[in-house]
Design a protein around this motif. Structure first.
Motif, PDB file in Angstrom:
ATOM      1  N   ARG A   1      -0.982  -1.468  13.515  1.00 25.66           N
ATOM      2  CA  ARG A   1      -2.075  -0.510  13.731  1.00 25.66           C
ATOM      3  C   ARG A   1      -2.032   0.643  12.735  1.00 25.66           C
ATOM      4  N   GLN A   2      -0.843   1.025  12.321  1.00 28.76           N
ATOM      5  CA  GLN A   2      -0.712   2.129  11.354  1.00 28.76           C
ATOM      6  C   GLN A   2      -1.311   1.772   9.996  1.00 28.76           C
ATOM      7  N   TYR A   3      -1.306   0.473   9.665  1.00 25.65           N
ATOM      8  CA  TYR A   3      -1.697   0.067   8.315  1.00 25.65           C
ATOM      9  C   TYR A   3      -3.011  -0.705   8.242  1.00 25.65           C
ATOM     10  N   LEU A   4      -3.570  -1.085   9.401  1.00 32.79           N
ATOM     11  CA  LEU A   4      -4.833  -1.830   9.406  1.00 32.79           C
ATOM     12  C   LEU A   4      -5.946  -0.968   9.988  1.00 32.79           C
ATOM     13  N   SER A   5      -7.127  -1.021   9.358  1.00 31.61           N
ATOM     14  CA  SER A   5      -8.257  -0.228   9.873  1.00 31.61           C
ATOM     15  C   SER A   5      -8.800  -0.836  11.171  1.00 31.61           C
ATOM     16  N   LYS A   6      -8.708  -2.158  11.299  1.00 33.22           N
ATOM     17  CA  LYS A   6      -9.058  -2.816  12.558  1.00 33.22           C
ATOM     18  C   LYS A   6      -7.761  -2.909  13.360  1.00 33.22           C
ATOM     19  N   LYS A   7      -7.688  -2.192  14.478  1.00 29.75           N
ATOM     20  CA  LYS A   7      -6.424  -2.030  15.197  1.00 29.75           C
ATOM     21  C   LYS A   7      -6.202  -3.179  16.189  1.00 29.75           C
ATOM     22  N   PRO A   8      -5.167  -4.005  15.978  1.00 30.00           N
ATOM     23  CA  PRO A   8      -4.947  -5.129  16.884  1.00 30.00           C
ATOM     24  C   PRO A   8      -4.375  -4.705  18.239  1.00 30.00           C
ATOM     25  N   THR A   9      -4.813  -5.385  19.292  1.00 28.98           N
ATOM     26  CA  THR A   9      -4.276  -5.164  20.641  1.00 28.98           C
ATOM     27  C   THR A   9      -3.674  -6.485  21.134  1.00 28.98           C
ATOM     28  N   ARG A  10      -3.054  -6.441  22.283  1.00 30.23           N
ATOM     29  CA  ARG A  10      -2.465  -7.666  22.872  1.00 30.23           C
ATOM     30  C   ARG A  10      -3.526  -8.758  23.035  1.00 30.23           C
ATOM     31  N   ASP A  11      -4.754  -8.356  23.384  1.00 33.64           N
ATOM     32  CA  ASP A  11      -5.827  -9.336  23.615  1.00 33.64           C
ATOM     33  C   ASP A  11      -6.215 -10.079  22.336  1.00 33.64           C
TER      34      ASP A  11
ATOM     35  N   PRO B   1       0.855  -1.200   0.000  1.00 32.27           N
ATOM     36  CA  PRO B   1       0.000   0.000   0.000  1.00 32.27           C
ATOM     37  C   PRO B   1       0.890   1.249   0.000  1.00 32.27           C
ATOM     38  N   ASN B   2       0.595   2.187  -0.857  1.00 30.93           N
ATOM     39  CA  ASN B   2       1.418   3.393  -0.958  1.00 30.93           C
ATOM     40  C   ASN B   2       0.666   4.600  -0.414  1.00 30.93           C
ATOM     41  N   TYR B   3       1.347   5.354   0.428  1.00 30.36           N
ATOM     42  CA  TYR B   3       0.736   6.534   1.050  1.00 30.36           C
ATOM     43  C   TYR B   3       1.387   7.830   0.551  1.00 30.36           C
ATOM     44  N   THR B   4       2.145   7.720  -0.550  1.00 36.13           N
ATOM     45  CA  THR B   4       2.686   8.902  -1.237  1.00 36.13           C
ATOM     46  C   THR B   4       2.385   8.736  -2.726  1.00 36.13           C
TER      47      THR B   4
ATOM     48  N   PRO C   1      -9.745  -4.994   2.191  1.00 36.77           N
ATOM     49  CA  PRO C   1     -10.797  -4.213   2.848  1.00 36.77           C
ATOM     50  C   PRO C   1     -10.403  -3.676   4.225  1.00 36.77           C
ATOM     51  N   THR C   2      -9.398  -4.281   4.876  1.00 38.16           N
ATOM     52  CA  THR C   2      -9.022  -3.812   6.224  1.00 38.16           C
ATOM     53  C   THR C   2      -7.808  -2.888   6.204  1.00 38.16           C
ATOM     54  N   ILE C   3      -7.392  -2.418   5.019  1.00 41.46           N
ATOM     55  CA  ILE C   3      -6.227  -1.528   4.950  1.00 41.46           C
ATOM     56  C   ILE C   3      -6.601  -0.139   5.466  1.00 41.46           C
ATOM     57  N   GLU C   4      -5.684   0.538   6.110  1.00 41.89           N
ATOM     58  CA  GLU C   4      -5.906   1.923   6.562  1.00 41.89           C
ATOM     59  C   GLU C   4      -6.049   2.815   5.321  1.00 41.89           C
ATOM     60  N   GLN C   5      -7.207   3.498   5.203  1.00 44.51           N
ATOM     61  CA  GLN C   5      -7.500   4.239   3.970  1.00 44.51           C
ATOM     62  C   GLN C   5      -7.055   5.697   4.002  1.00 44.51           C
ATOM     63  N   ASN C   6      -6.776   6.236   5.189  1.00 43.67           N
ATOM     64  CA  ASN C   6      -6.337   7.632   5.299  1.00 43.67           C
ATOM     65  C   ASN C   6      -5.040   7.859   4.539  1.00 43.67           C
ATOM     66  N   HIS C   7      -5.043   8.775   3.597  1.00 43.49           N
ATOM     67  CA  HIS C   7      -3.854   9.132   2.793  1.00 43.49           C
ATOM     68  C   HIS C   7      -3.392   8.026   1.850  1.00 43.49           C
ATOM     69  N   LEU C   8      -4.157   6.933   1.733  1.00 47.42           N
ATOM     70  CA  LEU C   8      -3.773   5.865   0.797  1.00 47.42           C
ATOM     71  C   LEU C   8      -3.814   6.412  -0.626  1.00 47.42           C
ATOM     72  N   ALA C   9      -2.754   6.179  -1.411  1.00 47.35           N
ATOM     73  CA  ALA C   9      -2.676   6.724  -2.776  1.00 47.35           C
ATOM     74  C   ALA C   9      -2.858   5.640  -3.841  1.00 47.35           C
ATOM     75  N   SER C  10      -2.255   4.464  -3.609  1.00 49.67           N
ATOM     76  CA  SER C  10      -2.312   3.397  -4.624  1.00 49.67           C
ATOM     77  C   SER C  10      -1.786   2.100  -4.021  1.00 49.67           C
ATOM     78  N   GLY C  11      -1.673   1.090  -4.861  1.00 55.76           N
ATOM     79  CA  GLY C  11      -1.096  -0.183  -4.431  1.00 55.76           C
ATOM     80  C   GLY C  11      -0.251  -0.781  -5.545  1.00 55.76           C
ATOM     81  N   VAL C  12       0.694  -1.617  -5.161  1.00 53.52           N
ATOM     82  CA  VAL C  12       1.474  -2.378  -6.145  1.00 53.52           C
ATOM     83  C   VAL C  12       1.358  -3.852  -5.774  1.00 53.52           C
ATOM     84  N   VAL C  13       0.922  -4.673  -6.742  1.00 53.58           N
ATOM     85  CA  VAL C  13       0.745  -6.108  -6.511  1.00 53.58           C
ATOM     86  C   VAL C  13       1.925  -6.854  -7.113  1.00 53.58           C
ATOM     87  N   TYR C  14       2.546  -7.731  -6.320  1.00 51.93           N
ATOM     88  CA  TYR C  14       3.594  -8.599  -6.868  1.00 51.93           C
ATOM     89  C   TYR C  14       3.391 -10.012  -6.341  1.00 51.93           C
TER      90      TYR C  14
END
Length: 532
Positions: A315-325, A102-105, A144-157
Motif C-alpha cells: 500500500r505504501q508503494y502502490l497508488s491502488k491500495k490492495p486489501t485482503r479482498d 522507485p526512489n523517494y529521496t 502507472p500504479t506507483i505511489e507518486q507522492n515524494h517520488l524522486a526518480s527510478g533505477v531500472v535493472y
C-alpha cells in the motif's frame, strides 16, 4: 513421464549408482548431473515434484541484489553466471525481466545506480542489460500504479524471471530422456546399511499402493531441502539440526495493481527486507517475507503478521491500495537455511550459499542454496559424492545442456499462455484439435484447457487434482477461487484418463477444495462450471 514405467525400473535394476531423495530443485539438479556423467540414477520424491519449497518461490532467477549489499560478492557472481546459463538452457521458461526501484529521496537514484552497475559488471558476458537511471516522469510512465507522492526518480535493472514448478517438470522429463529414472509419490522410509554401518540403499514405499521396495545403490544423496534433518535423523538419530526453515509468503493480485510489464523492487522495507511486485502469468505477485519457523511442513500457511506486512508495504508503494479482498491467492514457501551456529533468530545473518556434507555412513547431503544456483549445487554435490565414494572423475555435462522444452528465445510467444511448454506446444495444440472437448477452458476466466489436464496426466506424471492445478497449470497459485471451481471437472478428466471410479473423483475433489481454501484470505463456496 509415465509413472508405471518408472515404477517398473525399481525392481528391474539390481543396483543403482545414485539414489537421490527429493524431487525439488536440488534433487532434480543432482539427479540430472549424475545422469549427465553416465551414472545409473534414481530419483525418489515422497509427494509430487516441487511440491514443497520449489514451487513456492518468488519466480526470480537472480544474482541477489540483497547479497551484493551484504558484500557477498562470491555468491552473487556465481548466481549471475547460473542465471545466464539457465536463460540459455531453458529459454521457454526463463525470461529477461526489467525491475524498477522507485526512489523517494534525492540520493536514492544515485546510490542504486552505482550499486547495480557493479551487479551488471559481475554478470560479465552473461549480463541481461545495463542499469539505467530514469526521471520521476519516466518512472510514472513505466509504472502507472506507483505511489507518486515524494517520488524522486527510478533505477531500472535487468534480472531473470521464470516458472519454478514448470521448470521442475521439465528437469524431470530431461532426467528420464537421458536414461535416468524419476518417480513421484514414493517415500523413503528407511536407509539400508551393511555390517560396517555404510549406506547401501533405501527402503521406499509407494504412497498409493503402499508397496515397499528395497533398493540398492552405491551412493544415496539427501536433497530434501527443509526436510534434510529427517533423513539425517534416519541416518543417525543423535544428529543435530543442520537446517532451519525460513518462511516466505506471496500474495497474488489482479494485474490492475501493477499495469506494467516491469516489476517493482523495494530494496528496504520497514523491517529491512526486500519486497517485489512482479508480473507473473498476467497477475501481480507480491512478496516476500522471511520468518524463521520451528517446524517444516509440506503445506505451510501464511501467518497473519506476514499477510499484514506484505499488504501494508504494498500500500505504501502502490497508488491502488490492495486489501485482503483483492488477494486472488496466498501461498507460503519454506527456505532451507543452514542453521546458524550461534542459535540466533535472524535470517539476515544466515548464508544463502549451499553446503555439501558427507556423513560417516557415506550419506551425502546438500543444504541451503536457491533455484538460481540449482545446477551448480548439483555439480558440487555429485563431485563430492564421487570423491567420497571413489567413483572416478567423470566431469559434469550440465553447463550447456538443453532442458526439455527449450527453444530459441525468439521462438517464445509470451502472449500465448502455452509458452511455458516450449517445444511441446505443437503436441498440445494437436491434442486440442483432436477433440472439441479438449479445446474447452477448464474455467471461463482463465486460458487453461482440458487438453492441458489430459497432457499433464499422460505426459507429465500428474496423479492428483493438486498436481494439475498447483504445478502443471498454475491455477491454484494464480486464482484459488477459480481452482476450487475447476476441481469438479478436473477430477473427472483425470478419473476418465486413468480409469478411476466416481468415488475416487469425489474424494479427490473434496481433498483439493479443503487444501485450496488455505490459499484464500476470505471464505468461499465452490461454484459448478458446466463443460459440454
Amino acid at each position: 513421464m509415465k509413472r508405471n514405467e518408472e515404477l517398473s525400473k525399481l525392481t528391474s535394476v539390481k543396483e543403482w549408482d545414485f539414489i537421490v531423495i527429493g524431487g525439488g530443485a536440488s534433487g532434480l539438479g543432482s539427479a540430472l548431473d549424475a545422469v549427465s556423467r553416465g551414472f545409473k540414477t534414481l530419483l525418489l520424491e515422497s509427494h509430487d515434484f516441487a511440491k514443497a519449497t520449489s514451487s513456492r518461490s518468488t519466480k526470480l532467477v537472480h544474482g541477489g541484489v540483497r547479497y551484493l549489499a551484504q558484500g557477498d560478492v562470491g555468491l552473487v557472481k556465481e548466481a549471475l553466471k547460473e542465471r545466464g546459463l539457465l536463460a540459455k538452457n531453458a529459454a521457454h521458461i526463463v525470461k529477461n525481466q526489467s525491475f524498477i526501484i522507485p526512489n523517494y529521496t534525492w540520493w536514492g537514484g544515485i546510490y542504486y545506480k552505482i550499486g547495480l552497475s557493479v551487479y551488471d559488471f559481475l554478470a560479465g558476458k552473461l549480463s541481461l542489460g545495463k542499469t539505467k537511471y530514469i526521471s520521476k516522469s519516466k518512472t510514472i510512465e513505466k509504472l502507472p500504479t506507483i505511489e507518486q507522492n515524494h517520488l524522486a526518480s527510478g533505477v531500472v535493472y535487468q534480472d531473470g524471471q521464470f516458472d519454478d514448478a514448470r521448470l521442475a517438470v521439465n528437469l524431470t522429463q530431461t532426467i528420464i530422456e537421458k536414461g535416468g529414472c524419476a518417480v513421484n509419490y514414493v517415500k523413503v522410509i528407511n536407509l539400508l546399511k551393511d555390517d560396517k554401518n555404510k549406506i547401501i540403499g533405501v527402503v521406499a514405499e509407494d504412497q498409493f499402493s503402499k508397496q515397499q521396495y528395497q533398493i540398492l545403490a552405491k551412493v544415496v544423496i539427501n536433497a530434501t531441502g527443509v526436510f534434510t534433518n529427517d533423513i539425517l535423523n534416519m541416518n543417525n538419530p543423535k544428529h543435530g539440526k543442520l537446517v532451519v526453515p525460513s518462511q516466505g509468503i506471496h500474495l497474488v493480485l489482479d494485474k490492475s495493481f501493477l499495469k506494467s510489464d516491469d516489476a517493482i523492487m523495494i530494496p528496504k522495507t520497514s523491517d529491512g527486507r526486500v519486497l517485489f511486485v512482479v508480473p507473473w502469468h498476467d497477475r501481480a505477485l507480491v512478496g516476500t517475507t522471511d520468518t524463521l519457523l520451528e517446524n517444516e511442513s509440506f503445506e505451510p500457511r501464511a501467518l497473519e503478521e506476514e499477510i499484514s506486512f506484505v499488504l501494508n508495504t504494498a500500500r505504501q508503494y502502490l497508488s491502488k491500495k490492495p486489501t485482503r479482498d483483492d488477494v486472488k491467492s496466498v501461498f507460503a514457501g519454506l527456505r532451507p537455511l543452514a542453521a546458524p551456529k550461534d542459535g540466533s533468530k535472524s535470517t539476515k545473518e544466515v548464508s544463502r550459499s549451499h553446503k555439501v556434507i558427507a556423513s560417516d555412513t557415506g550419506l551425502i547431503s546438500i543444504i541451503g542454496g536457491k533455484w538460481t544456483t540449482y545446477r551448480k549445487m548439483a555439480e558440487d554435490t555429485i563431485d563430492k559424492a564421487m570423491q567420497v565414494h571413489n567413483l572416478g572423475n567423470a566431469a559434469s555435462k550440465t553447463e550447456h545442456m538443453s532442458i526439455h522444452g527449450n527453444v530459441k528465445p525468439e521462438q517464445v510467444d509470451r502472449s500465448n499462455h502455452l509458452y511455458v511448454y516450449g517445444s511441446d506446444i505443437p503436441a498440445i495444440q494437436a491434442l486440442q484439435e483432436s477433440n472439441p472437448h479438449f479445446s474447452q477452458k477448464i474455467h471461463p476466466d482463465h486460458p487453461f484447457t482440458v487438453a492441458e489436464v489430459v497432457w499433464a496426466v499422460r505426459n507429465e506424471m500428474a496423479e492428483t487434482i493438486e498436481d494439475v492445478l498447483a504445478r502443471r497449470a498454475r491455477l491454484l497459485f494464480l486464482d484459488a477461487r477459480a481452482a476450487i471451481d475447476s476441481a469438479h471437472n478436473v477430477a473427472r478428466i483425470i478419473a476418465k484418463e486413468k480409469g478411476y471410479s466416481e468415488e475416487w473423483a469425489q474424494q479427490q475433489e473434496n481433498e483439493f477444495i479443503e487444501l485450496a481454501k488455505g490459499y484464500l484470505l476470505t471464505p468461499y463456496s465452490p461454484k459448478v462450471i458446466n463443460l459440454n
